[in-house]
Design a protein around this motif. Structure first.
Motif, PDB file in Angstrom:
ATOM      1  N   VAL A 133       1.839  -8.303  29.203  1.00  0.00           N
ATOM      2  CA  VAL A 133       3.111  -8.825  29.725  1.00  0.00           C
ATOM      3  C   VAL A 133       3.657  -7.795  30.710  1.00  0.00           C
ATOM      4  O   VAL A 133       3.251  -6.637  30.714  1.00  0.00           O
ATOM      5  N   CYS A 134       4.573  -8.226  31.520  1.00  0.00           N
ATOM      6  CA  CYS A 134       5.219  -7.322  32.473  1.00  0.00           C
ATOM      7  C   CYS A 134       6.003  -6.266  31.697  1.00  0.00           C
ATOM      8  O   CYS A 134       6.817  -6.612  30.832  1.00  0.00           O
ATOM      9  N   PRO A 135       5.771  -4.978  31.966  1.00  0.00           N
ATOM     10  CA  PRO A 135       6.503  -3.942  31.246  1.00  0.00           C
ATOM     11  C   PRO A 135       8.003  -3.919  31.556  1.00  0.00           C
ATOM     12  O   PRO A 135       8.789  -3.419  30.760  1.00  0.00           O
ATOM     13  N   LEU A 136       8.389  -4.494  32.670  1.00  0.00           N
ATOM     14  CA  LEU A 136       9.792  -4.513  33.067  1.00  0.00           C
ATOM     15  C   LEU A 136      10.552  -5.668  32.410  1.00  0.00           C
ATOM     16  O   LEU A 136      11.610  -5.482  31.815  1.00  0.00           O
ATOM     17  N   THR A 137       9.981  -6.887  32.493  1.00  0.00           N
ATOM     18  CA  THR A 137      10.676  -8.081  32.005  1.00  0.00           C
ATOM     19  C   THR A 137      10.148  -8.599  30.678  1.00  0.00           C
ATOM     20  O   THR A 137      10.759  -9.465  30.081  1.00  0.00           O
ATOM     21  N   LYS A 138       8.992  -8.101  30.263  1.00  0.00           N
ATOM     22  CA  LYS A 138       8.281  -8.595  29.068  1.00  0.00           C
ATOM     23  C   LYS A 138       7.853 -10.055  29.242  1.00  0.00           C
ATOM     24  O   LYS A 138       7.571 -10.756  28.279  1.00  0.00           O
ATOM     25  N   GLY A 139       7.814 -10.496  30.491  1.00  0.00           N
ATOM     26  CA  GLY A 139       7.431 -11.870  30.806  1.00  0.00           C
ATOM     27  C   GLY A 139       5.940 -12.012  31.067  1.00  0.00           C
ATOM     28  O   GLY A 139       5.207 -11.031  31.192  1.00  0.00           O
ATOM     29  N   ARG A 140       5.519 -13.251  31.157  1.00  0.00           N
ATOM     30  CA  ARG A 140       4.123 -13.608  31.375  1.00  0.00           C
ATOM     31  C   ARG A 140       3.643 -13.157  32.762  1.00  0.00           C
ATOM     32  O   ARG A 140       4.412 -13.120  33.710  1.00  0.00           O
ATOM     33  N   LEU A 141       2.350 -12.832  32.844  1.00  0.00           N
ATOM     34  CA  LEU A 141       1.725 -12.425  34.096  1.00  0.00           C
ATOM     35  C   LEU A 141       0.706 -13.465  34.533  1.00  0.00           C
ATOM     36  O   LEU A 141       0.071 -14.115  33.705  1.00  0.00           O
ATOM     37  N   THR A 142       0.549 -13.604  35.834  1.00  0.00           N
ATOM     38  CA  THR A 142      -0.448 -14.493  36.417  1.00  0.00           C
ATOM     39  C   THR A 142      -1.518 -13.634  37.070  1.00  0.00           C
ATOM     40  O   THR A 142      -1.204 -12.656  37.746  1.00  0.00           O
ATOM     41  N   TYR A 143      -2.765 -14.016  36.876  1.00  0.00           N
ATOM     42  CA  TYR A 143      -3.883 -13.251  37.424  1.00  0.00           C
ATOM     43  C   TYR A 143      -4.248 -13.784  38.803  1.00  0.00           C
ATOM     44  O   TYR A 143      -4.528 -14.960  38.977  1.00  0.00           O
ATOM     45  N   ASP A 144      -4.222 -12.905  39.791  1.00  0.00           N
ATOM     46  CA  ASP A 144      -4.658 -13.242  41.151  1.00  0.00           C
ATOM     47  C   ASP A 144      -5.988 -12.522  41.384  1.00  0.00           C
ATOM     48  O   ASP A 144      -6.025 -11.352  41.753  1.00  0.00           O
ATOM     49  N   ALA A 145      -7.084 -13.243  41.137  1.00  0.00           N
ATOM     50  CA  ALA A 145      -8.425 -12.652  41.224  1.00  0.00           C
ATOM     51  C   ALA A 145      -8.756 -12.203  42.645  1.00  0.00           C
ATOM     52  O   ALA A 145      -9.389 -11.169  42.841  1.00  0.00           O
ATOM     53  N   LYS A 146      -8.313 -12.984  43.622  1.00  0.00           N
ATOM     54  CA  LYS A 146      -8.624 -12.660  45.011  1.00  0.00           C
ATOM     55  C   LYS A 146      -8.022 -11.318  45.436  1.00  0.00           C
ATOM     56  O   LYS A 146      -8.662 -10.498  46.084  1.00  0.00           O
ATOM     57  N   ALA A 147      -6.767 -11.083  45.032  1.00  0.00           N
ATOM     58  CA  ALA A 147      -6.078  -9.834  45.382  1.00  0.00           C
ATOM     59  C   ALA A 147      -6.354  -8.724  44.370  1.00  0.00           C
ATOM     60  O   ALA A 147      -6.064  -7.566  44.634  1.00  0.00           O
ATOM     61  N   GLY A 148      -6.884  -9.084  43.196  1.00  0.00           N
ATOM     62  CA  GLY A 148      -7.125  -8.090  42.157  1.00  0.00           C
ATOM     63  C   GLY A 148      -5.835  -7.537  41.583  1.00  0.00           C
ATOM     64  O   GLY A 148      -5.694  -6.340  41.391  1.00  0.00           O
ATOM     65  N   GLU A 149      -4.888  -8.467  41.306  1.00  0.00           N
ATOM     66  CA  GLU A 149      -3.568  -8.056  40.815  1.00  0.00           C
ATOM     67  C   GLU A 149      -3.092  -8.985  39.708  1.00  0.00           C
ATOM     68  O   GLU A 149      -3.511 -10.132  39.622  1.00  0.00           O
ATOM     69  N   LEU A 150      -2.196  -8.463  38.899  1.00  0.00           N
ATOM     70  CA  LEU A 150      -1.468  -9.266  37.925  1.00  0.00           C
ATOM     71  C   LEU A 150      -0.060  -9.431  38.471  1.00  0.00           C
ATOM     72  O   LEU A 150       0.599  -8.456  38.820  1.00  0.00           O
ATOM     73  N   ILE A 151       0.388 -10.673  38.538  1.00  0.00           N
ATOM     74  CA  ILE A 151       1.665 -10.991  39.181  1.00  0.00           C
ATOM     75  C   ILE A 151       2.740 -11.303  38.146  1.00  0.00           C
ATOM     76  O   ILE A 151       2.525 -12.132  37.261  1.00  0.00           O
ATOM     77  N   SER A 152       3.885 -10.658  38.291  1.00  0.00           N
ATOM     78  CA  SER A 152       5.068 -10.978  37.501  1.00  0.00           C
ATOM     79  C   SER A 152       6.038 -11.689  38.433  1.00  0.00           C
ATOM     80  O   SER A 152       6.670 -11.056  39.289  1.00  0.00           O
ATOM     81  N   GLU A 153       6.132 -13.012  38.284  1.00  0.00           N
ATOM     82  CA  GLU A 153       7.025 -13.802  39.141  1.00  0.00           C
ATOM     83  C   GLU A 153       8.483 -13.393  38.907  1.00  0.00           C
ATOM     84  O   GLU A 153       9.267 -13.300  39.847  1.00  0.00           O
ATOM     85  N   LYS A 154       8.823 -13.146  37.652  1.00  0.00           N
ATOM     86  CA  LYS A 154      10.198 -12.809  37.290  1.00  0.00           C
ATOM     87  C   LYS A 154      10.655 -11.497  37.936  1.00  0.00           C
ATOM     88  O   LYS A 154      11.749 -11.410  38.476  1.00  0.00           O
ATOM     89  N   ALA A 155       9.796 -10.478  37.873  1.00  0.00           N
ATOM     90  CA  ALA A 155      10.141  -9.164  38.424  1.00  0.00           C
ATOM     91  C   ALA A 155       9.790  -9.040  39.902  1.00  0.00           C
ATOM     92  O   ALA A 155      10.170  -8.073  40.548  1.00  0.00           O
TER      93      ALA A 155
END
Length: 59
Positions: A14-36
């Protein structure tokens, strides 16, 4: 880039800032926190879950 990360690990993270769900962006190689509006990098298959390492997502 197309980084591979264990799907079970992604379910637990989970996002360490918001404790919210993360989305995986395989192309960019990142985990996205929409909330933060942050993108956490994945390096050598390891998610870097530090706010200081995250990239700010601009609208």
């Amino acid at each position: 880039m197309d980084v591979r990360v264990d799907p079970k690990l992604l379910e637990l993270l989970v996002c360490p800032l918001t404790k919210g769900r993360l989305t995986y962006d395989a192309k960019a190689g990142e985990l996205i926190s929409e909330k933060a509006k942050l993108a956490y990098p994945i390096r050598d298959g390891i998610p870097i879950m530090l706010v200081s390492e995250a990239r700010e997502i601009k609208d």
